[in-house]
Write a protein that holds these residues in place. Sequence first.
Motif, PDB file in Angstrom:
ATOM      1  N   ILE A  77       0.834  -1.205   0.000  1.00  0.00           N
ATOM      2  CA  ILE A  77       0.000   0.000   0.000  1.00  0.00           C
ATOM      3  C   ILE A  77       0.871   1.259   0.000  1.00  0.00           C
ATOM      4  O   ILE A  77       0.529   2.260  -0.605  1.00  0.00           O
ATOM      5  CB  ILE A  77      -0.995  -0.029   1.185  1.00  0.00           C
ATOM      6  CG1 ILE A  77      -2.083   1.018   1.006  1.00  0.00           C
ATOM      7  CG2 ILE A  77      -0.297   0.140   2.511  1.00  0.00           C
ATOM      8  CD1 ILE A  77      -3.259   0.842   1.931  1.00  0.00           C
ATOM      9  N   ILE A  78       2.010   1.199   0.681  1.00  0.00           N
ATOM     10  CA  ILE A  78       3.003   2.277   0.638  1.00  0.00           C
ATOM     11  C   ILE A  78       4.193   1.723  -0.145  1.00  0.00           C
ATOM     12  O   ILE A  78       4.895   0.828   0.350  1.00  0.00           O
ATOM     13  CB  ILE A  78       3.431   2.717   2.057  1.00  0.00           C
ATOM     14  CG1 ILE A  78       2.209   3.158   2.854  1.00  0.00           C
ATOM     15  CG2 ILE A  78       4.475   3.826   1.986  1.00  0.00           C
ATOM     16  CD1 ILE A  78       2.484   3.433   4.319  1.00  0.00           C
ATOM     17  N   PRO A  79       4.421   2.210  -1.354  1.00  0.00           N
ATOM     18  CA  PRO A  79       5.408   1.595  -2.252  1.00  0.00           C
ATOM     19  C   PRO A  79       6.811   1.434  -1.667  1.00  0.00           C
ATOM     20  O   PRO A  79       7.497   0.462  -1.966  1.00  0.00           O
ATOM     21  CB  PRO A  79       5.431   2.548  -3.456  1.00  0.00           C
ATOM     22  CG  PRO A  79       4.112   3.232  -3.426  1.00  0.00           C
ATOM     23  CD  PRO A  79       3.728   3.335  -1.978  1.00  0.00           C
ATOM     24  N   PHE A  80       7.247   2.335  -0.800  1.00  0.00           N
ATOM     25  CA  PHE A  80       8.609   2.256  -0.258  1.00  0.00           C
ATOM     26  C   PHE A  80       8.670   1.510   1.076  1.00  0.00           C
ATOM     27  O   PHE A  80       9.728   1.408   1.677  1.00  0.00           O
ATOM     28  CB  PHE A  80       9.217   3.656  -0.112  1.00  0.00           C
ATOM     29  CG  PHE A  80       8.370   4.602   0.705  1.00  0.00           C
ATOM     30  CD1 PHE A  80       8.462   4.627   2.094  1.00  0.00           C
ATOM     31  CD2 PHE A  80       7.484   5.453   0.080  1.00  0.00           C
ATOM     32  CE1 PHE A  80       7.681   5.486   2.838  1.00  0.00           C
ATOM     33  CE2 PHE A  80       6.696   6.323   0.819  1.00  0.00           C
ATOM     34  CZ  PHE A  80       6.800   6.341   2.199  1.00  0.00           C
ATOM     35  N   ALA A  81       7.555   0.962   1.530  1.00  0.00           N
ATOM     36  CA  ALA A  81       7.512   0.201   2.782  1.00  0.00           C
ATOM     37  C   ALA A  81       6.962  -1.195   2.478  1.00  0.00           C
ATOM     38  O   ALA A  81       5.744  -1.383   2.389  1.00  0.00           O
ATOM     39  CB  ALA A  81       6.660   0.919   3.817  1.00  0.00           C
ATOM     40  N   ASP A  82       7.859  -2.157   2.316  1.00  0.00           N
ATOM     41  CA  ASP A  82       7.467  -3.498   1.871  1.00  0.00           C
ATOM     42  C   ASP A  82       6.426  -4.175   2.753  1.00  0.00           C
ATOM     43  O   ASP A  82       5.570  -4.888   2.257  1.00  0.00           O
ATOM     44  CB  ASP A  82       8.704  -4.398   1.754  1.00  0.00           C
ATOM     45  CG  ASP A  82       9.597  -3.996   0.597  1.00  0.00           C
ATOM     46  OD1 ASP A  82       9.090  -3.370  -0.355  1.00  0.00           O
ATOM     47  OD2 ASP A  82      10.800  -4.307   0.660  1.00  0.00           O
TER      48      ASP A  82
END
Length: 142
Positions: free
Chosen positions: A92-97
Amino acid sequence: MNVVVPIMIGVGYVCLMSLIREPYRRRFNAIMVAGAGAAYLSGGGFGPWEFAFTAVMTYCAYRGLESWTFVGIGWLLHTGWDLLHHLHGNPIIPFADGSSLGCAICDPVIALWCFSGGPSVTGLLRVRLGRSRVEQPTTPPP
């Protein structure tokens, strides 16, 4: 992935929502479900299915304007969608896997609260603390 933080976020959400009076609390939460349904639209990775999911969540949000059950169903549907995105590799947050997994842990906490009718936690605490003060034994005057 830390499980405690998403649970605490869910509990924090419930506490904040408790500050809103009914029926506005239920209606506000219905709007939140609609927003959650559109969270993956800008790059979720499931193509047209993202629009279909948003339509289902919009229906739950609409019905949730008058029903806590539909708000809870919306949060559980979002939990499933979060898990699919986590497994597919589109968080959902591209930089937080791990963000989709965290959301999938947080959402059921909110859903359980919704299925219980979205009670005010602060109101319940006030009632509980008020009763404990009343129930304390008093010593009779001499």
